[in-house]
Design a protein around this motif. Structure first.
Motif: not given
Length: 99
Positions: A25-30, A35-40, A64-66, A93-99
């Motif tokens: 996704r784009e910076d503003e979406e991220v 999801i923790p551990g994801a590489k942007h 965002r949507s697939g 996504w219903t799991g944990e997220t981090k900013r």
């Protein structure tokens, strides 16, 4: 055909499985949470970042949507990489997220 993953990703993470996640996704979406551990790596920057990917590793591609992640999966699949598209993306996504 592109492999898909849905709710089973949350289960894998909760079980402590090592999975390689790439958020395209784009910076503003991220900024709203990843999801923790994801590489942007933004979708448009994937071709310039192929050295990040290893052909022996499977990557789960997230947007965002697939839709964008499906396109990235198709591109990486054509390059010989193992990928799975996270169907429904962060909208489902219903799991944990981090900013």
């Amino acid at each position: 055909m592109i492999e898909e993953i849905t709710e089973e990703l949350k289960q894998k993470l909760e079980n402590g499985e090592k999975v390689e996640l790439v958020d395209v996704r784009e910076d503003e979406e991220v900024a709203e949470g990843m999801i923790p551990g994801a590489k942007h790596i933004k979708m448009g920057e994937i071709p310039d970042n192929l050295e990040y990917f290893d052909k022996d590793t499977e990557y789960i591609i997230i947007c965002r949507s697939g839709g964008r992640s499906f396109n990235v999966c198709a591109y990486l699949d054509d390059q010989g990489y193992k990928v799975r598209n996270m169907v429904g993306g962060m909208m489902n996504w219903t799991g944990e997220t981090k900013r």
